[in-house]
Design an enzyme around this catalytic site. Structure first.
Site, PDB file in Angstrom:
ATOM      1  N   GLU A 232     152.117 -34.365   1.347  1.00  0.00           N
ATOM      2  CA  GLU A 232     153.439 -34.877   1.736  1.00  0.00           C
ATOM      3  C   GLU A 232     154.519 -33.995   1.130  1.00  0.00           C
ATOM      4  O   GLU A 232     154.698 -33.962  -0.091  1.00  0.00           O
ATOM      5  CB  GLU A 232     153.617 -36.323   1.241  1.00  0.00           C
ATOM      6  CG  GLU A 232     155.015 -36.867   1.525  1.00  0.00           C
ATOM      7  CD  GLU A 232     155.294 -38.205   0.837  1.00  0.00           C
ATOM      8  OE1 GLU A 232     154.341 -38.908   0.452  1.00  0.00           O
ATOM      9  OE2 GLU A 232     156.489 -38.529   0.671  1.00  0.00           O
TER      10      GLU A 232
ATOM     11  N   ARG B 298     163.644 -33.051   0.522  1.00  0.00           N
ATOM     12  CA  ARG B 298     164.665 -33.226  -0.521  1.00  0.00           C
ATOM     13  C   ARG B 298     165.217 -31.914  -1.016  1.00  0.00           C
ATOM     14  O   ARG B 298     166.041 -31.894  -1.915  1.00  0.00           O
ATOM     15  CB  ARG B 298     164.056 -33.938  -1.734  1.00  0.00           C
ATOM     16  CG  ARG B 298     163.756 -35.365  -1.456  1.00  0.00           C
ATOM     17  CD  ARG B 298     163.287 -36.035  -2.717  1.00  0.00           C
ATOM     18  NE  ARG B 298     162.324 -37.029  -2.359  1.00  0.00           N
ATOM     19  CZ  ARG B 298     161.513 -37.623  -3.203  1.00  0.00           C
ATOM     20  NH1 ARG B 298     161.541 -37.300  -4.479  1.00  0.00           N
ATOM     21  NH2 ARG B 298     160.668 -38.529  -2.787  1.00  0.00           N
TER      22      ARG B 298
ATOM     23  N   LYS C 205     153.227 -47.647   3.083  1.00  0.00           N
ATOM     24  CA  LYS C 205     153.441 -47.100   1.746  1.00  0.00           C
ATOM     25  C   LYS C 205     154.021 -48.235   0.889  1.00  0.00           C
ATOM     26  O   LYS C 205     154.907 -48.969   1.354  1.00  0.00           O
ATOM     27  CB  LYS C 205     154.429 -45.940   1.853  1.00  0.00           C
ATOM     28  CG  LYS C 205     155.002 -45.447   0.539  1.00  0.00           C
ATOM     29  CD  LYS C 205     155.741 -44.133   0.742  1.00  0.00           C
ATOM     30  CE  LYS C 205     156.629 -43.816  -0.451  1.00  0.00           C
ATOM     31  NZ  LYS C 205     156.894 -42.384  -0.610  1.00  0.00           N
TER      32      LYS C 205
HETATM   33  C1  3PG Z   1     158.596 -39.865  -4.780  1.00  0.00           C
HETATM   34  O1  3PG Z   1     159.054 -40.210  -3.709  1.00  0.00           O
HETATM   35  O2  3PG Z   1     159.165 -39.103  -5.576  1.00  0.00           O
HETATM   36  C2  3PG Z   1     157.240 -40.346  -5.040  1.00  0.00           C
HETATM   37  O3  3PG Z   1     157.251 -41.713  -5.091  1.00  0.00           O
HETATM   38  C3  3PG Z   1     156.583 -39.712  -6.199  1.00  0.00           C
HETATM   39  O4  3PG Z   1     156.616 -40.501  -7.301  1.00  0.00           O
HETATM   40  P1  3PG Z   1     155.952 -39.969  -8.646  1.00  0.00           P
HETATM   41  O5  3PG Z   1     156.714 -38.752  -9.046  1.00  0.00           O
HETATM   42  O6  3PG Z   1     156.108 -41.115  -9.599  1.00  0.00           O
HETATM   43  O7  3PG Z   1     154.508 -39.660  -8.337  1.00  0.00           O
END
Ligand code: 3PG
Length: 213
Positions: free
Chosen positions: A47, A51, A134
């Protein structure tokens, strides 16, 4: 592609490995070697969060990596869905779910893994036809205990908890029968990416891929 078809595709993707790496790419030149390392370590579903300015270009670069199934995360708008699909994303992930996102994913034919944490959010997603969701942000939304509890009245739904998942607590989630896999960023830490430590990332991926579920 109907929401039910999208969830069927999402279930197949979630079945590929116990962990889906959540990736933030800062430099597009990192994309292909990072994807190769994660896939080599046994984590084929990736994924890439939308961002960073180069996220779509990173998806394009990763889409060519053999054995990988690259998706786009942080889908918030129909424009994100369109851009992700055009970049070669094979699935999409959203922190939540809106009617506009549902419509865009239907129109673009992009399997969506939408976010939901409360019983009402889950029921609303089910009304649209989604049954693979999710669970975000997992750690602060009650963690594994909350997902287990949702499984009582809503056993037909499977979850991919994400947010605060680590190598240490992933087994708590993966042990639940309504958890298909989990998402986490720890397998692609920024420091290792910056250092080009692809062997180190492959080792983290291998460890995550070996988690029982
Ligand atoms: C995110 O969208 O940043 C994810 O949920 C990842 O979360 P994490 O960094 O706690 O694995």
């Amino acid at each position: 592609m109907t929401p039910a078809e999208q969830s069927a595709a999402a279930r197949r993707i979630c079945a590929l490995a116990p962990i889906i790496p959540v990736i933030v790419v800062q430099q597009v030149t990192d994309a292909a070697p990072l994807a190769r390392a994660l896939v080599a370590g046994g984590l084929p579903a990736l994924e890439v969060t939308l961002r960073t300015p180069c996220a779509l270009e990173a998806i394009r670069a990763m889409a060519d990596v053999e054995g990988g199934v690259v998706g786009a995360g942080t889908l918030l708008t129909p424009a994100d869905v369109k851009a992700a699909k055009a970049a070669g994303a094979r699935f999409g992930v959203s922190p939540g779910l809106t009617e506009r996102l549902v419509k865009a994913c239907e129109d673009e034919g992009l399997p969506l893994l939408p976010g939901a944490v409360t019983a009402s959010e889950v029921m609303r997603a089910m009304e649209w036809g989604y049954d693979m969701l999710k669970f975000f942000p997992a750690g602060t939304s009650g963690g594994a205990a909350a997902i287990k509890a949702l499984g009582g009245p809503l056993p037909q739904v499977r979850f991919c908890p994400t947010g605060g998942v680590s190598l240490a607590n992933a087994p708590d989630y993966l042990a639940l029968k309504n958890v298909a896999c989990a998402g986490g960023s720890w397998v692609a830490p920024d420091a290792k990416v910056q250092a080009g430590d692809w062997a180190g990332i492959e080792a983290l991926a291998r460890e995550a891929a070996a988690l029982p579920r």
